[in-house]
Design a protein around this motif. Structure first.
Motif, PDB file in Angstrom:
ATOM      1  N   ARG A 255       0.837  -1.207   0.000  1.00  0.00           N
ATOM      2  CA  ARG A 255       0.000   0.000   0.000  1.00  0.00           C
ATOM      3  C   ARG A 255       0.873   1.259   0.000  1.00  0.00           C
ATOM      4  O   ARG A 255       0.576   2.233  -0.711  1.00  0.00           O
ATOM      5  N   VAL A 256       1.935   1.228   0.795  1.00  0.00           N
ATOM      6  CA  VAL A 256       2.861   2.365   0.833  1.00  0.00           C
ATOM      7  C   VAL A 256       3.481   2.586  -0.536  1.00  0.00           C
ATOM      8  O   VAL A 256       3.593   3.726  -1.026  1.00  0.00           O
ATOM      9  N   GLU A 261       3.794   5.768  -5.318  1.00  0.00           N
ATOM     10  CA  GLU A 261       3.703   5.916  -6.778  1.00  0.00           C
ATOM     11  C   GLU A 261       2.674   6.981  -7.134  1.00  0.00           C
ATOM     12  O   GLU A 261       2.918   7.826  -8.012  1.00  0.00           O
ATOM     13  N   GLN A 262       1.527   6.973  -6.437  1.00  0.00           N
ATOM     14  CA  GLN A 262       0.512   7.991  -6.689  1.00  0.00           C
ATOM     15  C   GLN A 262       1.040   9.375  -6.330  1.00  0.00           C
ATOM     16  O   GLN A 262       0.775  10.359  -7.040  1.00  0.00           O
ATOM     17  N   LEU A 263       1.771   9.440  -5.222  1.00  0.00           N
ATOM     18  CA  LEU A 263       2.341  10.721  -4.827  1.00  0.00           C
ATOM     19  C   LEU A 263       3.322  11.214  -5.881  1.00  0.00           C
ATOM     20  O   LEU A 263       3.353  12.426  -6.204  1.00  0.00           O
ATOM     21  N   GLY A 264       4.115  10.308  -6.432  1.00  0.00           N
ATOM     22  CA  GLY A 264       5.056  10.705  -7.479  1.00  0.00           C
ATOM     23  C   GLY A 264       4.337  11.246  -8.699  1.00  0.00           C
ATOM     24  O   GLY A 264       4.747  12.282  -9.269  1.00  0.00           O
ATOM     25  N   ARG A 265       3.236  10.569  -9.073  1.00  0.00           N
ATOM     26  CA  ARG A 265       2.470  11.061 -10.222  1.00  0.00           C
ATOM     27  C   ARG A 265       1.835  12.418  -9.915  1.00  0.00           C
ATOM     28  O   ARG A 265       1.803  13.317 -10.761  1.00  0.00           O
ATOM     29  N   ALA A 266       1.323  12.573  -8.695  1.00  0.00           N
ATOM     30  CA  ALA A 266       0.704  13.846  -8.321  1.00  0.00           C
ATOM     31  C   ALA A 266       1.729  14.970  -8.319  1.00  0.00           C
ATOM     32  O   ALA A 266       1.439  16.102  -8.750  1.00  0.00           O
TER      33      ALA A 266
END
Length: 313
Positions: A255-256, A261-266
């Motif tokens: 999950r982390v 990965e989502q944070l990197g895309r954001a």
């Protein structure tokens, strides 16, 4: 004790020094022994220096047995008590009772040797199968031989302790059946009959005492076996809890990773939109300047037209 410069100072308690030495892994034993002996000689403690220097480096199996004694004091005390009870029970030569005790003894020795191997592995010195068998042999000797029990109880085993042959499983299997004391014969003389009765009574009391010791030993062995099963159950529960915790940790890690990965895309999207905003700001500033210029030109043209109209009139 150690001085401020880090070197060993005079020996205050030679027994404490010996305890310290036998708590060390075998690879560190000799160097520390020589250091402590030299400190004793420097402090003019010749007898202490001799005793320290006479200490023999333990084998890996002996060190693991000593480690078990120090790390599991409650189990060690119960194990020593069981050994005393077994030795007392052996005096009765009761084959059935001794076979039961022998089976329980093997289970307890096997479990304690596994604990010793785990402790040694945790300390960074894993045991081979042969070394673990030497630990088992030492533990059997502790049960059978009071001198071996005293050495292990002190935590200063130097090499493999060997149990006496007469206490082994072979001796238990070959133990003769217990014989009842001979019945008394009626004597014509009362004093002789009374003496024989007294002897028979004493023999019966001794036999009853031996049977009581054997029963107590069997009960203690059963209690030790029950504790062993309880510890095994607790170990299985702990292993299951560890497995569940590991699975939860793995899921949390996934999950982390997903969130990272989502944070990197954001963050990438934020940088892109920030660049677009800056470019739009630049265009807005440019059009604002152009509009202001056009407004100034229109105003000037209007003023010129107004003057021209007045001049024509």
């Amino acid at each position: 004790m150690r001085r401020e410069d880090g070197r060993a100072g005079p020996v205050d308690d030679v027994e404490a020094v010996l305890d310290e030495l036998y708590a060390l892994p075998p690879s560190d034993f000799v160097a520390r022994r020589e250091e402590r002996a030299a400190a004793a000689r420097t402090g003019r403690q010749a007898e202490d220096a001799r005793r320290i220097h006479a200490a023999r480096r333990p084998t890996l199996a002996a060190w693991a047995a000593n480690l078990l004694r120090r790390s599991r004091p409650d189990e060690a005390r119960q194990f020593l008590e069981l050994g005393q009870a077994l030795r007392e029970a052996y005096a009765t030569l009761d084959p059935s009772g001794l076979k039961e005790l022998s089976a329980q003894r093997r289970r307890i020795v096997s479990e304690l040797s596994r604990q010793a191997a785990q402790l040694a592995r945790t300390a960074g010195h894993p045991l081979s199968d042969a070394v673990q068998r030497d630990v088992e042999t030492t533990l059997r000797a502790v049960l059978a031989d009071p001198e071996a029990a005293a050495v292990w109880d002190a935590g200063r085993v130097e090499s493999v302790l060997t149990p006496p042959s007469e206490f082994g499983p072979e001796a238990v299997a070959a133990a003769p059946a217990r014989r009842e004391p001979p019945r008394t014969r009626t004597s014509r003389t009362k004093p002789a009959a009374r003496k024989r009765e007294d002897e028979d009574g004493a023999a019966e009391r001794r036999r009853a005492e031996r049977e009581e010791r054997a029963a107590r030993a069997r009960e203690e062995a059963r209690a030790a076996d029950a504790r062993l099963r309880e510890r095994r159950g607790a170990r299985e529960d702990a292993r299951a809890a560890l497995a569940r915790a590991g699975e939860r940790e793995r899921e949390a890690g996934e999950r982390v990773a997903e969130l990272e990965e989502q944070l990197g895309r954001a963050r990438t999207e934020r940088e892109r939109t920030r660049t677009e905003r800056e470019e739009a700001q630049e265009r807005d500033d440019a059009t604002a300047n152009a509009l202001a210029g056009a407004e100034r030109e229109a105003a000037a043209a209007a003023r010129r037209a107004e003057r021209a109209e007045r001049d024509g009139t």
